[in-house]
Design a protein around this motif. Sequence first.
Motif, PDB file in Angstrom:
ATOM      1  N   MET A 100       0.848  -1.178   0.000  1.00 25.70           N
ATOM      2  CA  MET A 100       0.000   0.000   0.000  1.00 25.70           C
ATOM      3  C   MET A 100       0.892   1.238   0.000  1.00 25.70           C
ATOM      4  O   MET A 100       1.810   1.357   0.802  1.00 25.70           O
ATOM      5  CB  MET A 100      -0.905  -0.006   1.238  1.00 25.70           C
ATOM      6  CG  MET A 100      -1.822   1.191   1.320  1.00 25.70           C
ATOM      7  SD  MET A 100      -2.854   1.233   2.812  1.00 25.70           S
ATOM      8  CE  MET A 100      -3.865  -0.179   2.582  1.00 25.70           C
ATOM      9  N   ARG A 101       0.627   2.122  -0.906  1.00 24.67           N
ATOM     10  CA  ARG A 101       1.399   3.372  -0.955  1.00 24.67           C
ATOM     11  C   ARG A 101       0.984   4.282   0.184  1.00 24.67           C
ATOM     12  O   ARG A 101      -0.151   4.242   0.655  1.00 24.67           O
ATOM     13  CB  ARG A 101       1.159   4.060  -2.300  1.00 24.67           C
ATOM     14  CG  ARG A 101       1.701   3.257  -3.457  1.00 24.67           C
ATOM     15  CD  ARG A 101       1.502   3.953  -4.758  1.00 24.67           C
ATOM     16  NE  ARG A 101       0.291   4.768  -4.749  1.00 24.67           N
ATOM     17  CZ  ARG A 101      -0.275   5.264  -5.825  1.00 24.67           C
ATOM     18  NH1 ARG A 101       0.240   5.024  -6.995  1.00 24.67           N
ATOM     19  NH2 ARG A 101      -1.355   5.998  -5.755  1.00 24.67           N
ATOM     20  N   ARG A 102       1.925   5.098   0.623  1.00 25.05           N
ATOM     21  CA  ARG A 102       1.679   5.980   1.762  1.00 25.05           C
ATOM     22  C   ARG A 102       0.442   6.865   1.570  1.00 25.05           C
ATOM     23  O   ARG A 102      -0.370   7.032   2.463  1.00 25.05           O
ATOM     24  CB  ARG A 102       2.903   6.847   2.016  1.00 25.05           C
ATOM     25  CG  ARG A 102       2.721   7.796   3.182  1.00 25.05           C
ATOM     26  CD  ARG A 102       3.988   8.456   3.520  1.00 25.05           C
ATOM     27  NE  ARG A 102       4.834   7.428   4.081  1.00 25.05           N
ATOM     28  CZ  ARG A 102       5.746   7.619   5.001  1.00 25.05           C
ATOM     29  NH1 ARG A 102       5.970   8.819   5.438  1.00 25.05           N
ATOM     30  NH2 ARG A 102       6.464   6.648   5.481  1.00 25.05           N
ATOM     31  N   GLN A 103       0.288   7.448   0.387  1.00 19.62           N
ATOM     32  CA  GLN A 103      -0.846   8.354   0.163  1.00 19.62           C
ATOM     33  C   GLN A 103      -2.185   7.621   0.180  1.00 19.62           C
ATOM     34  O   GLN A 103      -3.222   8.229   0.355  1.00 19.62           O
ATOM     35  CB  GLN A 103      -0.685   9.172  -1.125  1.00 19.62           C
ATOM     36  CG  GLN A 103      -0.651   8.349  -2.384  1.00 19.62           C
ATOM     37  CD  GLN A 103       0.758   8.033  -2.843  1.00 19.62           C
ATOM     38  OE1 GLN A 103       1.685   8.004  -2.030  1.00 19.62           O
ATOM     39  NE2 GLN A 103       0.935   7.791  -4.116  1.00 19.62           N
ATOM     40  N   ASP A 104      -2.152   6.286   0.019  1.00 11.41           N
ATOM     41  CA  ASP A 104      -3.377   5.496   0.059  1.00 11.41           C
ATOM     42  C   ASP A 104      -3.664   4.933   1.447  1.00 11.41           C
ATOM     43  O   ASP A 104      -4.686   4.302   1.651  1.00 11.41           O
ATOM     44  CB  ASP A 104      -3.276   4.323  -0.924  1.00 11.41           C
ATOM     45  CG  ASP A 104      -3.161   4.799  -2.366  1.00 11.41           C
ATOM     46  OD1 ASP A 104      -3.688   5.890  -2.670  1.00 11.41           O
ATOM     47  OD2 ASP A 104      -2.527   4.089  -3.163  1.00 11.41           O
ATOM     48  N   ASN A 105      -2.755   5.128   2.386  1.00 13.14           N
ATOM     49  CA  ASN A 105      -2.896   4.579   3.733  1.00 13.14           C
ATOM     50  C   ASN A 105      -3.601   5.598   4.626  1.00 13.14           C
ATOM     51  O   ASN A 105      -3.029   6.633   4.947  1.00 13.14           O
ATOM     52  CB  ASN A 105      -1.519   4.225   4.297  1.00 13.14           C
ATOM     53  CG  ASN A 105      -1.602   3.586   5.658  1.00 13.14           C
ATOM     54  OD1 ASN A 105      -2.657   3.510   6.277  1.00 13.14           O
ATOM     55  ND2 ASN A 105      -0.470   3.126   6.147  1.00 13.14           N
ATOM     56  N   PRO A 106      -4.822   5.318   5.073  1.00 12.33           N
ATOM     57  CA  PRO A 106      -5.537   6.288   5.914  1.00 12.33           C
ATOM     58  C   PRO A 106      -4.895   6.484   7.289  1.00 12.33           C
ATOM     59  O   PRO A 106      -5.203   7.453   7.970  1.00 12.33           O
ATOM     60  CB  PRO A 106      -6.933   5.688   6.052  1.00 12.33           C
ATOM     61  CG  PRO A 106      -6.759   4.236   5.769  1.00 12.33           C
ATOM     62  CD  PRO A 106      -5.599   4.110   4.834  1.00 12.33           C
ATOM     63  N   LEU A 107      -3.996   5.595   7.697  1.00  6.60           N
ATOM     64  CA  LEU A 107      -3.346   5.727   9.003  1.00  6.60           C
ATOM     65  C   LEU A 107      -1.959   6.360   8.922  1.00  6.60           C
ATOM     66  O   LEU A 107      -1.269   6.482   9.928  1.00  6.60           O
ATOM     67  CB  LEU A 107      -3.248   4.363   9.681  1.00  6.60           C
ATOM     68  CG  LEU A 107      -4.591   3.707  10.005  1.00  6.60           C
ATOM     69  CD1 LEU A 107      -4.382   2.340  10.618  1.00  6.60           C
ATOM     70  CD2 LEU A 107      -5.421   4.597  10.914  1.00  6.60           C
ATOM     71  N   ALA A 108      -1.555   6.785   7.750  1.00 11.09           N
ATOM     72  CA  ALA A 108      -0.232   7.396   7.580  1.00 11.09           C
ATOM     73  C   ALA A 108      -0.240   8.837   8.102  1.00 11.09           C
ATOM     74  O   ALA A 108      -1.257   9.534   8.039  1.00 11.09           O
ATOM     75  CB  ALA A 108       0.171   7.383   6.109  1.00 11.09           C
ATOM     76  N   ALA A 109       0.909   9.263   8.625  1.00  9.09           N
ATOM     77  CA  ALA A 109       1.076  10.662   9.023  1.00  9.09           C
ATOM     78  C   ALA A 109       1.068  11.525   7.773  1.00  9.09           C
ATOM     79  O   ALA A 109       1.419  11.075   6.684  1.00  9.09           O
ATOM     80  CB  ALA A 109       2.381  10.836   9.783  1.00  9.09           C
ATOM     81  N   ARG A 110       0.659  12.766   7.922  1.00  2.00           N
ATOM     82  CA  ARG A 110       0.586  13.686   6.792  1.00  2.00           C
ATOM     83  C   ARG A 110       1.317  14.982   7.123  1.00  2.00           C
ATOM     84  O   ARG A 110       1.241  15.476   8.248  1.00  2.00           O
ATOM     85  CB  ARG A 110      -0.871  14.054   6.479  1.00  2.00           C
ATOM     86  CG  ARG A 110      -1.791  12.894   6.225  1.00  2.00           C
ATOM     87  CD  ARG A 110      -1.731  12.490   4.755  1.00  2.00           C
ATOM     88  NE  ARG A 110      -2.797  11.600   4.373  1.00  2.00           N
ATOM     89  CZ  ARG A 110      -2.746  10.274   4.448  1.00  2.00           C
ATOM     90  NH1 ARG A 110      -1.700   9.696   4.944  1.00  2.00           N
ATOM     91  NH2 ARG A 110      -3.735   9.528   4.039  1.00  2.00           N
ATOM     92  N   VAL A 111       2.005  15.533   6.143  1.00  2.00           N
ATOM     93  CA  VAL A 111       2.599  16.857   6.307  1.00  2.00           C
ATOM     94  C   VAL A 111       1.477  17.873   6.135  1.00  2.00           C
ATOM     95  O   VAL A 111       0.820  17.921   5.101  1.00  2.00           O
ATOM     96  CB  VAL A 111       3.724  17.104   5.285  1.00  2.00           C
ATOM     97  CG1 VAL A 111       4.214  18.544   5.364  1.00  2.00           C
ATOM     98  CG2 VAL A 111       4.871  16.133   5.520  1.00  2.00           C
ATOM     99  N   ILE A 112       1.252  18.672   7.174  1.00  2.00           N
ATOM    100  CA  ILE A 112       0.187  19.677   7.161  1.00  2.00           C
ATOM    101  C   ILE A 112       0.722  20.986   6.587  1.00  2.00           C
ATOM    102  O   ILE A 112       0.072  21.653   5.806  1.00  2.00           O
ATOM    103  CB  ILE A 112      -0.358  19.921   8.587  1.00  2.00           C
ATOM    104  CG1 ILE A 112      -0.805  18.610   9.236  1.00  2.00           C
ATOM    105  CG2 ILE A 112      -1.467  20.945   8.581  1.00  2.00           C
ATOM    106  CD1 ILE A 112      -1.915  17.884   8.536  1.00  2.00           C
ATOM    107  N   LEU A 113       1.934  21.359   7.007  1.00  2.00           N
ATOM    108  CA  LEU A 113       2.526  22.626   6.606  1.00  2.00           C
ATOM    109  C   LEU A 113       4.043  22.480   6.626  1.00  2.00           C
ATOM    110  O   LEU A 113       4.591  21.864   7.534  1.00  2.00           O
ATOM    111  CB  LEU A 113       2.097  23.734   7.580  1.00  2.00           C
ATOM    112  CG  LEU A 113       2.664  25.120   7.384  1.00  2.00           C
ATOM    113  CD1 LEU A 113       2.075  25.746   6.124  1.00  2.00           C
ATOM    114  CD2 LEU A 113       2.345  25.988   8.585  1.00  2.00           C
ATOM    115  N   ALA A 114       4.707  23.026   5.640  1.00  2.00           N
ATOM    116  CA  ALA A 114       6.172  23.041   5.610  1.00  2.00           C
ATOM    117  C   ALA A 114       6.620  24.431   5.215  1.00  2.00           C
ATOM    118  O   ALA A 114       6.324  24.900   4.122  1.00  2.00           O
ATOM    119  CB  ALA A 114       6.697  21.997   4.625  1.00  2.00           C
TER     120      ALA A 114
END
Length: 109
Positions: A1-15
Motif C-alpha cells: 500500500m502506498r503511503r498516500q493510500d494509507n488512511p493511518l499514515a502521518a501527513r505533512v500539514i505545513l512546511a
Amino acid sequence: MRRQDNPLAARVILAEGSNVEIGFPEELFEPGNIPQYLSVVAGNLFGLGDLKKVRLQNVIFLESLLAAHKGPSFGIEDARKIFGVYGRPLVGICTVPLPETKGTALPCW
C-alpha cells in the motif's frame, strides 16, 4: 500500500523553511494511553533515519484525546501543603513509595 493510500499514515500539514507540521490520524491513538501518544509522535519522528537533526517543538492533541484524562490529582497548592514548602519554587521533587512506610509516599530530593 502506498503511503498516500494509507488512511493511518502521518501527513505533512505545513512546511515552511525548516519547520514542518505533521498530523497523525486520530485512529492511531488509544484514548488514555499517554505512553502510546508519545510513542506515536516522538517514536515516528525520531525514528526517521534520514533526518540528522530533529527537534520536537510542540504537540497539540485533539479534544477527544484530552477528554480521556482527568488531570493531575494534586495542584500546586496541594503539593506545597504536602511538602511544607512555601515562598520558593518546588524544584526536583518526586515522591517514592517506600516499603518501610507501609505504602505512604515520602519526599525525596
